[in-house]
Design an enzyme around this catalytic site. Structure first.
Site, PDB file in Angstrom:
ATOM      1  N   PHE A 142       0.861  -1.178   0.000  1.00  0.00           N
ATOM      2  CA  PHE A 142       0.000   0.000   0.000  1.00  0.00           C
ATOM      3  C   PHE A 142       0.896   1.227   0.000  1.00  0.00           C
ATOM      4  O   PHE A 142       1.563   1.528   0.986  1.00  0.00           O
ATOM      5  CB  PHE A 142      -0.941   0.055   1.211  1.00  0.00           C
ATOM      6  CG  PHE A 142      -1.885   1.216   1.140  1.00  0.00           C
ATOM      7  CD1 PHE A 142      -3.058   1.123   0.406  1.00  0.00           C
ATOM      8  CD2 PHE A 142      -1.591   2.422   1.762  1.00  0.00           C
ATOM      9  CE1 PHE A 142      -3.928   2.212   0.310  1.00  0.00           C
ATOM     10  CE2 PHE A 142      -2.445   3.507   1.670  1.00  0.00           C
ATOM     11  CZ  PHE A 142      -3.615   3.400   0.941  1.00  0.00           C
ATOM     12  N   ASP A 227       9.468   2.993   1.452  1.00  0.00           N
ATOM     13  CA  ASP A 227       8.315   3.811   1.832  1.00  0.00           C
ATOM     14  C   ASP A 227       8.159   3.733   3.345  1.00  0.00           C
ATOM     15  O   ASP A 227       7.674   2.747   3.894  1.00  0.00           O
ATOM     16  CB  ASP A 227       7.071   3.271   1.123  1.00  0.00           C
ATOM     17  CG  ASP A 227       5.806   4.054   1.463  1.00  0.00           C
ATOM     18  OD1 ASP A 227       5.819   4.821   2.446  1.00  0.00           O
ATOM     19  OD2 ASP A 227       4.802   3.878   0.743  1.00  0.00           O
ATOM     20  N   LYS A 256       2.929  11.589   6.545  1.00  0.00           N
ATOM     21  CA  LYS A 256       2.118  11.452   7.747  1.00  0.00           C
ATOM     22  C   LYS A 256       2.692  12.215   8.948  1.00  0.00           C
ATOM     23  O   LYS A 256       2.460  13.399   9.077  1.00  0.00           O
ATOM     24  CB  LYS A 256       1.878   9.973   8.059  1.00  0.00           C
ATOM     25  CG  LYS A 256       1.018   9.272   6.992  1.00  0.00           C
ATOM     26  CD  LYS A 256       0.458   7.974   7.468  1.00  0.00           C
ATOM     27  CE  LYS A 256      -0.308   7.235   6.359  1.00  0.00           C
ATOM     28  NZ  LYS A 256      -1.491   7.940   5.869  1.00  0.00           N
TER      29      LYS A 256
END
Length: 403
Positions: A142, A227, A256
């Protein structure tokens, strides 16, 4: 009787696209690890905005940094210099022990940017024929929800009915270094991985996987792109999850928590030999690297520089995983994770993950289900031991009720 919660949810349902199915909680205030809804009920936040709130809600140092920047200037675009960009990029590069920073806004933007840079490096440096670059990715990944990113997703819910899909990606099993090696050929410009797969259920790869990927990429002249949008910035007990195996990437994607839960901030950080392939006009972002984002991001870097939050994630993560482990066979099938990050598999005959989360919310604890009966727990790193213990107690009570 119609409650305030009912009213706010009805308004949102009437005017908002239905691409989310949130729990029926309407948050009105938040502080630290706790949120308060419109009815005045308090909940312990054990999702933390999918790790965007590593420092909790309303961290005073982060709010102060934002407040200091709001009056002087918040946006210039990158058409001009401003006095926050250089300090932020210098500090972030130093934290990551690398050279350059490409500031963006959202995590998906940063992943897209890393893909573009990897392809450009492949053509301009490695010498891959134009239009033939490939990137190796892992199943269960993801990395965001843009058209290119979902093109290499293996999740039907994220991918179906959004084609035609972007070519140039090869999918291999996650955690399988041999499969990774077999997928690389002369056209491969990068390997893109999550050090821990969050959306898939906090899947931790076998020991040595990331270090093997690092060695393999070096030997085959391929970029290692990691990531760290969910796994980075203290969540796993290290500043970056790759540090567990010393597998420093050529490019790292951050997001984030880099915005402190205040503004969207993301970045690609990496070696000058890679990010240096970009020239003016070839990539950009109006809001990327804006003064407000840089001010908040620099304060995030400063907080991480103390090492306090990483230590807290390690120590309280040990408590969390130890307590959760006692529930295996008592309603849980498995517990995975590292630091203050756990994926738990509920016995599917008891309930779905959604049903368990609804029962937890009724007890004042917010968590999020992912696939089937799997639930993610990722509380803010400002949570204390008593709160961690209380959270697991609530889960144990719910599992007992369902048994």
């Amino acid at each position: 009787m119609t409650t305030a919660t009912d009213t706010w949810i009805a308004l949102a349902e009437q005017h908002t696209a239905h691409n989310y199915h949130p729990l029926p909680v309407v948050v009105a205030e938040a502080s630290g690890a706790w949120v308060t809804d419109v009815e005045g009920r308090r909940y312990l936040d054990c999702l933390a905005g999918y790790s965007a709130l590593n420092f909790g809600h309303g961290h005073p140092d982060l709010l102060a940094a934002a407040h200091r920047q709001l009056d002087p200037v918040t946006l210039t675009s990158r058409a001009f210099h401003h006095d926050q960009l250089g300090p932020f990029c210098a500090d972030l590069a130093a934290l990551a022990a690398t050279d350059l920073v490409l500031p963006m806004n959202t995590g998906a933007e940063a992943v897209e940017s890393a893909i573009k840079v990897s392809r450009m490096w492949g053509y301009r440096v490695k010498g891959v024929p134009d239009g033939q670059a490939t990137i190796v990715v892992a199943d269960g990944n993801f990395h965001g929800r843009t058209t290119t990113i979902i093109s290499f997703s293996t999740d039907p819910q994220a991918r179906d009915d959004f084609g035609p899909y972007t070519p140039g990606f090869r999918v291999v099993p996650y955690g399988d270094a041999d499969a990774l090696a077999a997928a690389i050929d002369d056209s491969t410009v990068a390997v893109l991985l999550e050090p821990i797969q969050g959306e898939a259920g906090v899947l931790v790869p076998p020991p040595g996987y990331l270090s093997a990927a690092r060695v393999l990429c070096t030997e085959r002249n391929v970029l290692l792109v990691l990531d760290e949008i969910q796994s980075g910035l203290g969540r796993t007990g290290e500043t970056f999850a790759w540090q567990q195996e010393g597998a420093q990437p050529d490019l790292m994607v951050l997001g984030k928590a880099l915005g402190g839960g205040i503004v969207p901030v993301s970045a690609v950080v990496g070696r000058e030999a890679v990010l240096g392939v970009l020239h003016p006009g070839e990539h950009g972002s109006t809001f990327g690297g804006n003064p407000l984002a840089c001010a908040v991001g620099q304060e995030v870097v400063r907080l991480l520089g103390t090492g306090f939050y990483q230590q807290r994630a390690r120590e309280l993560g040990d408590v969390l995983h130890s307590r959760l482990g006692l529930l295996i066979g008592q309603g849980l099938l498995a517990v995975r994770g590292r630091g203050l990050w756990a994926g738990i598999d509920v016995e599917p005959t008891l309930a779905t993950g959604r049903e368990v989360c609804e029962r937890l919310a009724a007890r004042g604890l917010l968590a999020k289900d992912t696939h089937g009966s799997t639930i993610r727990l990722a509380p803010p790193l400002v949570i204390d031991r008593t709160e961690v213990e209380w959270a697991v107690d609530q889960l144990a009570e719910v599992l007992s009720e369902l048994s």
